[in-house]
Design an enzyme around this catalytic site. Structure first.
Site, mmCIF file in Angstrom:
data_model
loop_
_atom_site.group_PDB
_atom_site.id
_atom_site.type_symbol
_atom_site.label_atom_id
_atom_site.label_comp_id
_atom_site.label_asym_id
_atom_site.label_seq_id
_atom_site.Cartn_x
_atom_site.Cartn_y
_atom_site.Cartn_z
ATOM 1 N N ASP A 121 0.821 -1.209 0.000
ATOM 2 C CA ASP A 121 0.000 0.000 0.000
ATOM 3 C C ASP A 121 0.856 1.261 0.000
ATOM 4 O O ASP A 121 0.417 2.315 -0.459
ATOM 5 C CB ASP A 121 -0.920 0.025 1.231
ATOM 6 C CG ASP A 121 -1.803 -1.213 1.310
ATOM 7 O OD1 ASP A 121 -1.866 -1.966 0.317
ATOM 8 O OD2 ASP A 121 -2.415 -1.431 2.373
ATOM 9 N N ASP B 219 -2.779 5.520 -2.594
ATOM 10 C CA ASP B 219 -2.139 4.341 -2.025
ATOM 11 C C ASP B 219 -1.495 3.613 -3.186
ATOM 12 O O ASP B 219 -2.096 3.495 -4.272
ATOM 13 C CB ASP B 219 -3.168 3.418 -1.346
ATOM 14 C CG ASP B 219 -3.498 3.856 0.092
ATOM 15 O OD1 ASP B 219 -3.181 5.013 0.448
ATOM 16 O OD2 ASP B 219 -4.065 3.036 0.834
ATOM 17 N N HIS C 265 -7.648 -0.041 -3.244
ATOM 18 C CA HIS C 265 -6.635 -0.993 -3.691
ATOM 19 C C HIS C 265 -7.167 -1.858 -4.840
ATOM 20 O O HIS C 265 -8.169 -2.562 -4.689
ATOM 21 C CB HIS C 265 -6.109 -1.868 -2.552
ATOM 22 C CG HIS C 265 -5.608 -1.020 -1.424
ATOM 23 N ND1 HIS C 265 -5.626 -1.419 -0.126
ATOM 24 C CD2 HIS C 265 -5.086 0.237 -1.415
ATOM 25 C CE1 HIS C 265 -5.134 -0.442 0.643
ATOM 26 N NE2 HIS C 265 -4.800 0.570 -0.133
ATOM 27 N N ASP D 222 -5.844 -4.454 -6.246
ATOM 28 C CA ASP D 222 -5.338 -5.819 -6.388
ATOM 29 C C ASP D 222 -6.297 -6.937 -5.968
ATOM 30 O O ASP D 222 -5.891 -8.095 -5.827
ATOM 31 C CB ASP D 222 -3.948 -5.978 -5.733
ATOM 32 C CG ASP D 222 -3.887 -5.467 -4.304
ATOM 33 O OD1 ASP D 222 -4.924 -5.070 -3.764
ATOM 34 O OD2 ASP D 222 -2.771 -5.477 -3.734
ATOM 35 N N CYS E 260 -0.601 -7.919 -1.423
ATOM 36 C CA CYS E 260 -0.596 -6.793 -0.470
ATOM 37 C C CYS E 260 0.581 -6.858 0.499
ATOM 38 O O CYS E 260 1.107 -5.821 0.911
ATOM 39 C CB CYS E 260 -1.855 -6.813 0.385
ATOM 40 S SG CYS E 260 -3.377 -6.985 -0.510
HETATM 41 N N1 ARG Z 1 -10.385 -3.539 -1.140
HETATM 42 C C1 ARG Z 1 -10.138 -4.871 -1.652
HETATM 43 C C2 ARG Z 1 -11.362 -5.752 -1.430
HETATM 44 O O1 ARG Z 1 -11.944 -5.642 -0.388
HETATM 45 C C3 ARG Z 1 -8.964 -5.518 -0.971
HETATM 46 C C4 ARG Z 1 -7.664 -4.960 -1.383
HETATM 47 C C5 ARG Z 1 -6.541 -5.336 -0.447
HETATM 48 N N2 ARG Z 1 -5.324 -4.870 -0.980
HETATM 49 C C6 ARG Z 1 -4.292 -4.315 -0.336
HETATM 50 N N3 ARG Z 1 -3.258 -3.974 -1.066
HETATM 51 N N4 ARG Z 1 -4.257 -4.076 0.966
HETATM 52 O O2 ARG Z 1 -11.727 -6.557 -2.240
#
Ligand code: ARG
Length: 351
Positions: A104, A183, A232, A234, A339
């Site tokens: 992040d 981020d 995020h 990913d 992550c």
């Molecule tokens: N917000 C994403 C979800 O809930 C999870 C992303 C987590 N990624 C990270 N790099 N901390 O599906």
């Protein structure tokens, strides 16, 4: 600086042979404390009340999370990959969140490493405290450009006028555009092109700022994503190897992805299964789409969470060998293999 030294950071995609990587640490992680409207916008509803100041994650979860991360380190080392670990930080003491989600806060673009100008107050000291020593070490080891985030000297304005804003038809994010914020995990690298998303933690000024930070020749494009909870990218898109990307069909589409010329002739695959939510240990901070959050260590090997058997089976048809490892307790506090790592050197960077 020794002229023969290899660059200590050299990576601009998510799939080439991994040579050096940061792997996070979980000890002392706490629920991040941010204004209620931000928690509502980004975190799973059933856990909202946990996101208070001085609220620790369960000790046994953190303990097991660190054991999982140590096991990951061993596997990476066996693969001949150099691993850097963050400092131990008492996140409870400093009012921070974690050292387990380095993705992040840092992104390597070529021979440059860029620190995210976090929107979250609870994360603004994260890079300094957890990864400062790694940055210093990397700078000693070889030629490298480090771009530290701008400091906020007076009161932060990022939430002004937003906290009481009722969501209307237009997507209204949990931050305004009064200063650059992003981020690093809102971006994916595809060689000379980075593809990112606007989100509850990444604003327009943040993207302009990132464009100014990337080395010459690199560009930043923004993907159309339909996700009011975005934070995020990913668990929305993930390139598995050159020419192959998996995406979350609930959040984006092949049409949106094809608009990016770098993906023109890629095999773009909607993830064909409905991932299952886990509640033991609970996914306190993410959706079940975390199953996509794998780490490619080469074009033929990806590390997947051992419970995500469907995903592991699915990648085999592409000539990819899944390496299943446990990471459920790290998942519980915010993310999976992508992550929890920052790739620093990958072989075969585009020139
Ligand atoms: N917000 C994403 C979800 O809930 C999870 C992303 C987590 N990624 C990270 N790099 N901390 O599906």
């Amino acid at each position: 600086m020794p002229s023969t030294a290899l660059p200590s950071v050299q990576a601009d995609n998510e799939w080439s042979q991994l040579r050096a990587v940061i792997v996070g640490r979980a000890a002392n992680s706490c629920f991040p404390s941010e204004p209620p409207h931000m928690i509502k916008a980004t975190m799973p509803e059933q856990y909202h009340e946990k996101f208070q100041p001085k609220s620790r994650f369960p000790q046994d979860v953190l303990h097991k999370a660190d054991a999982e991360l140590d096991q990951l380190v061993n596997v990476l080392a066996q693969e001949g990959i150099k691993v850097y670990r963050p400092n131990n930080v008492d996140w409870y003491e400093v009012g921070g969140y974690t050292g387990s989600m380095p993705r992040d806060g840092l992104v390597a673009v070529g021979n440059t490493i860029i620190e995210a100008p976090f929107s979250w107050r609870s994360r603004r000291c994260e890079v300094d405290l957890a990864y400062g020593n790694i940055l210093a070490e990397l700078a000693k080891e070889g030629p490298l450009t480090i771009v530290r985030a701008p400091k906020i000297l007076d009161a932060d304005t990022i939430y002004n006028g937003i906290e009481n804003h009722e969501k209307e038809k237009e997507p209204v994010w949990a931050i305004n555009n009064s200063r650059p914020a992003f981020d690093a995990a809102d971006f994916m690298r595809f060689g000379k092109v980075l593809i990112g998303q606007y989100s509850n933690v990444t604003n327009h000024k943040g993207v302009e700022y990132l464009r100014a930070c990337v080395p010459d020749g690199y560009t930043v494009e923004m993907l159309e994503v339909d996700d009011p909870h975005a934070m995020h990218i990913d668990a929305t898109i993930l390139p598995l190897k050159r020419g192959l990307l998996v995406y979350n069909p609930l959040r984006t589409s092949e049409t949106a992805l094809r608009r990016h010329s770098v993906l023109q002739d890629w095999d773009l695959r909607a993830y064909p299964f409905v991932p299952k939510m886990r509640d033991d240990p609970p996914l306190f901070m993410t959706s079940e789409w975390l199953c996509m959050n794998v780490l490619s260590i080469s074009e033929s090997k990806v590390i997947v969470e051992e419970k995500d058997v469907e995903f592991a089976e699915w990648v085999k048809q592409f000539g990819i060998q899944p390496i299943p490892l446990p990471l459920q307790h790290v998942n519980s506090i915010g993310g999976s293999f992508h992550c929890a790592t920052v790739d620093l050197v990958r072989h075969d960077v585009s020139v």
